[in-house]
Design an enzyme around this catalytic site. Structure first.
Site, PDB file in Angstrom:
ATOM      1  N   ASP A   1      33.450  44.039  40.019  1.00  0.00           N
ATOM      2  CA  ASP A   1      33.730  44.936  41.134  1.00  0.00           C
ATOM      3  C   ASP A   1      34.692  46.187  40.391  1.00  0.00           C
ATOM      4  O   ASP A   1      34.787  46.934  41.467  1.00  0.00           O
ATOM      5  CB  ASP A   1      34.417  44.368  42.439  1.00  0.00           C
ATOM      6  CG  ASP A   1      35.460  43.545  42.087  1.00  0.00           C
ATOM      7  OD1 ASP A   1      35.962  43.617  40.926  1.00  0.00           O
ATOM      8  OD2 ASP A   1      36.251  42.817  43.069  1.00  0.00           O
ATOM      9  N   SER A   2      34.717  46.109  39.327  1.00  0.00           N
ATOM     10  CA  SER A   2      35.520  47.224  38.806  1.00  0.00           C
ATOM     11  C   SER A   2      34.455  48.432  38.685  1.00  0.00           C
ATOM     12  O   SER A   2      34.902  49.563  38.416  1.00  0.00           O
ATOM     13  CB  SER A   2      35.607  46.904  37.336  1.00  0.00           C
ATOM     14  OG  SER A   2      34.510  46.511  36.618  1.00  0.00           O
TER      15      SER A   2
ATOM     16  N   ASP B   1      30.481  39.945  40.566  1.00  0.00           N
ATOM     17  CA  ASP B   1      31.679  39.598  41.327  1.00  0.00           C
ATOM     18  C   ASP B   1      31.559  39.498  42.788  1.00  0.00           C
ATOM     19  O   ASP B   1      30.704  40.334  43.598  1.00  0.00           O
ATOM     20  CB  ASP B   1      32.587  40.909  41.143  1.00  0.00           C
ATOM     21  CG  ASP B   1      33.673  40.533  40.075  1.00  0.00           C
ATOM     22  OD1 ASP B   1      33.549  39.380  39.375  1.00  0.00           O
ATOM     23  OD2 ASP B   1      34.277  41.529  39.670  1.00  0.00           O
TER      24      ASP B   1
ATOM     25  N   LYS C   1      31.560  35.313  40.780  1.00  0.00           N
ATOM     26  CA  LYS C   1      33.006  35.197  40.704  1.00  0.00           C
ATOM     27  C   LYS C   1      33.823  35.660  41.489  1.00  0.00           C
ATOM     28  O   LYS C   1      33.426  36.391  42.475  1.00  0.00           O
ATOM     29  CB  LYS C   1      33.448  36.113  39.328  1.00  0.00           C
ATOM     30  CG  LYS C   1      34.824  36.220  38.840  1.00  0.00           C
ATOM     31  CD  LYS C   1      34.890  36.646  37.437  1.00  0.00           C
ATOM     32  CE  LYS C   1      35.018  38.147  37.332  1.00  0.00           C
ATOM     33  NZ  LYS C   1      36.082  38.909  38.064  1.00  0.00           N
TER      34      LYS C   1
ATOM     35  N   GLU D   1      38.148  35.712  43.059  1.00  0.00           N
ATOM     36  CA  GLU D   1      39.577  36.013  42.711  1.00  0.00           C
ATOM     37  C   GLU D   1      40.643  35.043  43.544  1.00  0.00           C
ATOM     38  O   GLU D   1      40.386  35.065  44.581  1.00  0.00           O
ATOM     39  CB  GLU D   1      40.077  37.237  42.760  1.00  0.00           C
ATOM     40  CG  GLU D   1      39.342  38.267  41.900  1.00  0.00           C
ATOM     41  CD  GLU D   1      39.815  39.729  41.725  1.00  0.00           C
ATOM     42  OE1 GLU D   1      41.085  39.948  42.388  1.00  0.00           O
ATOM     43  OE2 GLU D   1      39.067  40.533  41.110  1.00  0.00           O
TER      44      GLU D   1
ATOM     45  N   GLU E   1      42.980  36.935  33.512  1.00  0.00           N
ATOM     46  CA  GLU E   1      43.448  38.369  33.067  1.00  0.00           C
ATOM     47  C   GLU E   1      44.879  38.514  33.026  1.00  0.00           C
ATOM     48  O   GLU E   1      45.587  37.994  33.889  1.00  0.00           O
ATOM     49  CB  GLU E   1      42.896  39.131  34.307  1.00  0.00           C
ATOM     50  CG  GLU E   1      43.045  40.537  34.271  1.00  0.00           C
ATOM     51  CD  GLU E   1      42.262  41.718  34.775  1.00  0.00           C
ATOM     52  OE1 GLU E   1      41.166  41.138  35.515  1.00  0.00           O
ATOM     53  OE2 GLU E   1      42.257  42.768  34.820  1.00  0.00           O
TER      54      GLU E   1
HETATM   55  O1  KIV Z   1      35.525  43.533  38.069  1.00  0.00           O
HETATM   56  C1  KIV Z   1      35.779  43.523  36.608  1.00  0.00           C
HETATM   57  O2  KIV Z   1      35.303  44.301  35.976  1.00  0.00           O
HETATM   58  C2  KIV Z   1      36.397  42.301  36.272  1.00  0.00           C
HETATM   59  C3  KIV Z   1      36.898  42.113  34.886  1.00  0.00           C
HETATM   60  C4  KIV Z   1      38.016  42.979  34.690  1.00  0.00           C
HETATM   61  C5  KIV Z   1      37.082  40.812  34.257  1.00  0.00           C
HETATM   62  O3  KIV Z   1      36.599  41.445  37.168  1.00  0.00           O
END
Ligand code: KIV
Length: 269
Positions: free
Chosen positions: A49-50, A88, A117, A119, A186
């Protein structure tokens, strides 16, 4: 060059963790890069989600929606041949209820994700259990968690003091016990990340967490040095000295495998 790699599987990722073969992961958001990264030997493509920061120019990952994640997951899944596809779950897509988490995760799986994934620790264990029991592989994400950057008080290394380290270890064990089959750590001290990697039976992928993890992940645009503005200190510019983007990615993969990346003392910003 044609890609003759065998398709990556969950079992192979678990075997790589057990045997100490390092896992190279990069973020990826589209089909062209998925093909390039796959051919360069990247084991896991993370639709992070970056993309909120990197592609959309937002100041955090918070505004990203499930629909946007599904769109980019579909693009990546079409471009990849053998890499594992990890997507994500964005902010506000698994927090309200188990039912919400299921529908969000299912949307990403339908778009081509092999694993999702999420968090956080503690409250997320029942969410992981719910999804894993219903056949969706889940990766946890502990340490610095970008979706809660405000609550964490900014871009800070996590798990530094003994109490925070113990809590992080407890959360990691709970996620594994709940059925998580991978963990991203992280911005945590390398000794803590190395200890967790030794004690957990699932792969631990580090980002700013030292060289002692089962593998590494970076944001693609950071390691290609095309992210505008500030970059974390643990990022290396792999374009420096590279003849092409493909060459830069190959060098990243080989440095992760050889454990010459990352440098051990760089964790935060
Ligand atoms: O969203 C992302 O790019 C991530 C990485 C920083 C692991 O979760």
């Amino acid at each position: 060059m044609t890609n003759e790699r065998k398709p990556m599987s969950l079992q192979r990722l678990l075997d790589m963790h057990a045997s100490g073969d390092k896992i190279a992961m990069l973020t990826c958001y589209d089909a062209a890069f998925a093909s390039l990264l796959d051919e360069a030997g990247v084991d896991v493509l993370l639709i992070g989600d970056s993309l909120g920061n990197v592609l959309q120019g937002e100041s955090s990952t918070v505004p990203v929606s499930v629909e946007q994640m599904a769109y980019h997951t579909r693009c990546v899944a079409r471009g990849r041949k053998s890499a594992w596809v990890l997507a994500d779950l964005p902010f506000d897509s698994y927090h309200a209820s188990l039912e919400q988490a299921w529908h969000s995760a299912a949307a990403l799986v339908k778009a081509g994700a092999h694993m999702v994934k999420l968090e956080g620790g503690g409250w997320t264990a029942p969410v992981v259990k719910f999804l894993a029991e219903r056949g969706i592989p889940v990766c946890g994400h502990l340490g610095f968690t970008p979706q809660t950057v405000v609550a964490l008080g900014g871009f800070k290394v996590q798990g530094r003091d003994e109490q925070a380290a113990e809590l992080l270890k407890r959360h990691a064990r709970e996620l594994q016990d709940a059925g998580a089959t991978m963990l991203v750590l992280e911005m945590v001290p390398s000794a803590l990340a190395a200890e967790l990697t030794k004690t957990l039976s699932i792969p631990v992928i580090g980002i700013g967490a030292g060289v002692g993890c089962s593998g590494q992940v970076l944001v693609l645009h950071d390691m290609l040095d095309i992210t505008p503005g500030r970059r974390p200190r643990f990022v290396r510019n792999f374009m420096q000295g590279a003849s092409s983007v493909q060459d830069a990615v190959r060098r990243y993969v080989s440095e992760v495998k050889a454990q010459t990346f990352p440098q051990d003392d760089l964790h935060g910003y």
